[in-house]
Write a protein that holds these residues in place. Sequence first.
Motif, PDB file in Angstrom:
ATOM      1  N   PHE A 297       0.672  -1.065  -0.067  1.00 16.94           N
ATOM      2  CA  PHE A 297       0.062  -0.346   0.158  1.00 16.94           C
ATOM      3  C   PHE A 297       0.957   1.186  -0.195  1.00 16.94           C
ATOM      4  N   TYR A 298       1.845   1.185   0.825  1.00 15.42           N
ATOM      5  CA  TYR A 298       2.767   2.513   0.809  1.00 15.42           C
ATOM      6  C   TYR A 298       3.599   2.588  -0.428  1.00 15.42           C
ATOM      7  N   PHE A 299       3.878   1.450  -1.193  1.00 16.01           N
ATOM      8  CA  PHE A 299       4.537   1.777  -2.666  1.00 16.01           C
ATOM      9  C   PHE A 299       3.364   2.417  -3.396  1.00 16.01           C
ATOM     10  N   ASN A 300       2.147   1.732  -3.217  1.00 18.30           N
ATOM     11  CA  ASN A 300       0.927   2.148  -4.140  1.00 18.30           C
ATOM     12  C   ASN A 300       0.970   3.879  -4.072  1.00 18.30           C
ATOM     13  N   ILE A 301       1.072   4.163  -2.595  1.00 20.63           N
ATOM     14  CA  ILE A 301       0.871   5.649  -2.478  1.00 20.63           C
ATOM     15  C   ILE A 301       1.875   6.311  -3.168  1.00 20.63           C
ATOM     16  N   ASN A 302       3.043   5.879  -3.260  1.00 27.27           N
ATOM     17  CA  ASN A 302       4.091   6.711  -3.735  1.00 27.27           C
ATOM     18  C   ASN A 302       3.945   6.498  -5.281  1.00 27.27           C
ATOM     19  N   GLU A 303       3.571   5.287  -5.833  1.00 32.10           N
ATOM     20  CA  GLU A 303       3.556   5.062  -7.315  1.00 32.10           C
ATOM     21  C   GLU A 303       2.339   6.029  -7.818  1.00 32.10           C
ATOM     22  N   TYR A 304       1.433   6.319  -7.131  1.00 36.16           N
ATOM     23  CA  TYR A 304       0.308   7.395  -7.673  1.00 36.16           C
ATOM     24  C   TYR A 304       0.254   8.310  -7.250  1.00 36.16           C
ATOM     25  N   ILE A 305       0.601   8.787  -6.019  1.00 39.02           N
ATOM     26  CA  ILE A 305       0.209  10.079  -5.536  1.00 39.02           C
ATOM     27  C   ILE A 305       1.567  11.083  -6.148  1.00 39.02           C
ATOM     28  N   VAL A 306       2.518  10.463  -6.159  1.00 35.42           N
ATOM     29  CA  VAL A 306       3.680  11.377  -6.666  1.00 35.42           C
ATOM     30  C   VAL A 306       3.661  12.015  -7.993  1.00 35.42           C
ATOM     31  N   PRO A 307       3.158  11.040  -9.053  1.00 29.53           N
ATOM     32  CA  PRO A 307       2.996  11.731 -10.292  1.00 29.53           C
ATOM     33  C   PRO A 307       1.744  12.362 -10.172  1.00 29.53           C
ATOM     34  N   GLY A 308       0.601  11.939  -9.675  1.00 35.31           N
ATOM     35  CA  GLY A 308      -0.583  12.417  -9.432  1.00 35.31           C
ATOM     36  C   GLY A 308      -0.725  13.650  -9.000  1.00 35.31           C
ATOM     37  N   TYR A 309       0.214  14.167  -8.183  1.00 43.62           N
ATOM     38  CA  TYR A 309       0.269  15.499  -7.406  1.00 43.62           C
ATOM     39  C   TYR A 309       0.895  16.553  -8.609  1.00 43.62           C
ATOM     40  N   LYS A 310       2.072  15.860  -9.348  1.00 46.57           N
ATOM     41  CA  LYS A 310       2.489  16.773 -10.174  1.00 46.57           C
ATOM     42  C   LYS A 310       1.959  16.899 -11.625  1.00 46.57           C
ATOM     43  N   MET A 311       1.199  15.906 -12.054  1.00 41.98           N
ATOM     44  CA  MET A 311       0.467  15.932 -13.211  1.00 41.98           C
ATOM     45  C   MET A 311       1.093  16.430 -14.206  1.00 41.98           C
ATOM     46  N   LYS A 312       2.317  15.898 -14.545  1.00 43.64           N
ATOM     47  CA  LYS A 312       3.216  16.362 -15.674  1.00 43.64           C
ATOM     48  C   LYS A 312       2.369  15.896 -16.947  1.00 43.64           C
ATOM     49  N   ALA A 313       2.624  16.686 -18.033  1.00 42.19           N
ATOM     50  CA  ALA A 313       2.188  16.253 -19.591  1.00 42.19           C
ATOM     51  C   ALA A 313       2.299  15.089 -19.805  1.00 42.19           C
ATOM     52  N   GLY A 314       1.223  14.427 -20.056  1.00 43.69           N
ATOM     53  CA  GLY A 314       1.682  12.872 -20.374  1.00 43.69           C
ATOM     54  C   GLY A 314       1.091  12.017 -19.326  1.00 43.69           C
ATOM     55  N   ASP A 315       1.752  12.365 -18.113  1.00 47.04           N
ATOM     56  CA  ASP A 315       0.976  11.583 -17.043  1.00 47.04           C
ATOM     57  C   ASP A 315      -0.270  12.027 -16.613  1.00 47.04           C
ATOM     58  N   ASP A 316      -0.603  13.039 -16.769  1.00 48.12           N
ATOM     59  CA  ASP A 316      -1.992  13.525 -16.409  1.00 48.12           C
ATOM     60  C   ASP A 316      -3.135  12.654 -16.947  1.00 48.12           C
ATOM     61  N   HIS A 317      -2.888  12.440 -18.449  1.00 48.74           N
ATOM     62  CA  HIS A 317      -3.818  11.362 -19.153  1.00 48.74           C
ATOM     63  C   HIS A 317      -3.742  10.015 -18.670  1.00 48.74           C
ATOM     64  N   HIS A 318      -2.692   9.743 -18.128  1.00 50.71           N
ATOM     65  CA  HIS A 318      -2.563   8.383 -17.634  1.00 50.71           C
ATOM     66  C   HIS A 318      -3.231   8.061 -16.281  1.00 50.71           C
ATOM     67  N   ILE A 319      -2.910   9.184 -15.352  1.00 47.36           N
ATOM     68  CA  ILE A 319      -3.522   9.015 -14.172  1.00 47.36           C
ATOM     69  C   ILE A 319      -4.780   9.468 -14.184  1.00 47.36           C
ATOM     70  N   LEU A 320      -5.355  10.456 -14.922  1.00 43.62           N
ATOM     71  CA  LEU A 320      -6.740  10.597 -14.813  1.00 43.62           C
ATOM     72  C   LEU A 320      -7.609   9.509 -15.343  1.00 43.62           C
ATOM     73  N   GLY A 321      -6.911   8.986 -16.373  1.00 49.69           N
ATOM     74  CA  GLY A 321      -7.505   7.662 -16.840  1.00 49.69           C
ATOM     75  C   GLY A 321      -7.603   6.646 -15.990  1.00 49.69           C
ATOM     76  N   LEU A 322      -6.707   6.478 -14.836  1.00 47.02           N
ATOM     77  CA  LEU A 322      -6.980   5.578 -13.877  1.00 47.02           C
ATOM     78  C   LEU A 322      -7.888   5.854 -12.794  1.00 47.02           C
ATOM     79  N   PHE A 323      -7.783   7.401 -12.425  1.00 46.34           N
ATOM     80  CA  PHE A 323      -8.474   7.808 -11.165  1.00 46.34           C
ATOM     81  C   PHE A 323      -9.885   8.047 -11.560  1.00 46.34           C
ATOM     82  N   THR A 324     -10.409   8.494 -12.948  1.00 45.79           N
ATOM     83  CA  THR A 324     -11.518   9.097 -13.092  1.00 45.79           C
ATOM     84  C   THR A 324     -11.994   8.532 -14.499  1.00 45.79           C
TER      85      THR A 324
END
Lengths: 451, 294
Positions: A297-324
């Motif tokens: 769970f701790y690694f999951n937090i790091n794997e998703y929150i870190v890029p999710g907080y920054k939402m770099k171009a490209g990452d945002d598509h991916h993260i938002l695709g997963l989250f919402t």
Amino acid sequence: MSEVNKEGTKKTIGTIVSDLTRPIKNHKGFTIWILFLLTVMGVGMMAYVDQLANGLGVTAMRDYISWGLYISSFIFFIATALVGMLISAVLGLIGIKWITPIARIAEMIALGFAMWAGLIIIFDMGRPDRALNLFIHGRLQSPILWDVTVVTTYIAISVLLYLLPLIPDMPFLKKAMTDQAKWKQKIYKILSFGFEGRPEQYKSIKKLIRILAILIIPVALAIHTVTSWLFAMTPRIGWDSTIFGPYYVTGAFVAGGAAVMIAMFVLSRNYNLKDYITDFHFDKMGKLLVLLMLVYFYFNINEYIVPGYKMKAGDDHHILGLFTGHYAKMFWTVQLGGMIIPIILLLFRRMRKPLPSLFIGIAVIIGAFFKRYIITIPTLVHPHLPIQNVPEEFHSYWPNAWEWAITMMAIAGAVLIITILAKLFPIMPIWEVAHEEGITNEEMNKYVKES
Amino acid sequence: MTYLNKIKIFVLVFMFILFTSSINAQWNIPADAKNKKPPIDPTHTLVKTGKDLYKSNCASCHGTPGQGNNIAAIGATDLGTADYQHSHSSGQTFFQVEQGNGGMPSFREKFSSDEKWCLIFYIKSFDKDFEISGEELKEQKADLRLSLVEKIRTVKAYATTKDKSGKEIPLEGAEVQFFIKRMFGNMQIGELVPTDNKGMASIKIPENIPGDEEGKLNLLVKFKDTDTYGKVIKSKTIKWGSKLKIVNITDKREMWGSLHRVPLWVLFSYFGMTIGVWLVIGYVVFQIIRLKKL
């Protein structure tokens, strides 16, 4: 009496041998189970023959999403196989006693899944007849070659780690199984390697187990780290992560832990070994699993929150695709049902009883299977260059019947290996259980010799 | 400045030119300017001077007169059409050259008055009715021969022509240009060199001009005045360039290299670990087989 069996009475070597060999002799329901597994595998084989004849085009994989269910299943299989190292090596080396009756179960799971993991890679090849080219023309710089190497090595060590604790059981089997088929007795004779219970032989076996237990730790870490590098060594969004190695390894322990929990329940109930795998073991295993899941769970937090907080171009598509977005349903089902809710449940003593453990184990392992899907596919849907001028079917992916059938064949195949091993050999090391019960080597040798 | 900004500015400038040239399409030319007459009479030599000036100053927008390869989009007209010739007096064109308008720059300071008139004569020469006095410039077919002096890296070009009897004689005073062929055009070496009384023009090739892998350069020599001497281009391969060293990135031991170019640390780590682990596995198997004898 050790901590293994708090409630039970002291067992003699005779009862241990008869308790552990009885299920091997009893074939009730065994044929039906084997037939069921073979049917599943037969359907998968038909699909695979069609895939061989007509190419990978029969699957739903296309140019962009070219790693589908096969590769995500491959990671799942490798992950599940990793538990052998955790239970028999890590816990064994630090002297944890309660793993004695479940260490061999973990090793069987490791063997079954590791072997089929190698085969799944073959299924994913369009031209498996060229598989040898991987070795002839493979580049040492490629993580794929490293992966092939470590998978092979891990299978070899797993075979030995299964075999070695089995050797001292062979004298008991030879004695107890005289009423069984000739070929079985021949196997027991061959696999005893001339073991007759001499102290030097016990000493040697224990030493060799210790060597392998130490050796398998770096190899097992390597196998899953390299598997994660197949992804993390590419600059693809969602895979380009520095924590992929430990993220995969901890995820693997979770999947393997759940598999062991399920196997413990099924085998102890089916083989009537409740005296050996008790509520105490389920409680311990539940605690171990909750610890592993918290780390994961701790690694999951790091794997998703870190890029999710920054939402770099490209990452945002991916993260938002997963989250919402498109994958939100599967993502949250897997994260909640396969991780967060099981963590909360397993914190309660009542949930660590055998039956709840079974259901939690099933939830966790299904979650683990689809978690690999979530890791593999969404990234492929978002290549760095836009997907243009291709047929509609290239844009998205959902595995079709062929892929499900072939994957089911692999799962059935792994279970088949476990079943066969559990039918040929005791699922617990007789000699180690006896040691736990305070029975000495001399007593065991005496038991073997008396007719 | 980023690439995008450059494009933006380019587009803005381009639109500005379009805009200004369209609103200034009407030249406001005073009557006395229209009637201005040249102070000198046009001769073939002057037309030739005008042609050279036109080539280097006007052709980039107006194109070759009569060929229609002018850039109409920025308002530059083809000066060779009958239409233009009939509607524009010499004085008018002179005024326009001097004044400039919109996209057309002013050449008041750049050219002397005589040079400007030479230019007008050249433009007017496309009018059939325009009379040019004096002797017509004669073509004088000439030829070039190259010889190399290795020691001093010098190229000697001998220009020859034929006298009336057809005998080959040295050509004096012809301007010769030396070029090295590059990928996207020719690079001129030095200035124009006029031939001496032996018909020879020579130039020293500088060092360190990048050549191919063997240091080869492709030398081109021609007359500046192609109208008179004809389009004579002589080429020669010379070995005076610096040798090009092609460093192929896949030749080095790198992660992206082929199997045979694997970095040593990868090679040693891979085989070190693999062999190490398998030796231990082999030892364990050996010990299992030996179990019987214990």
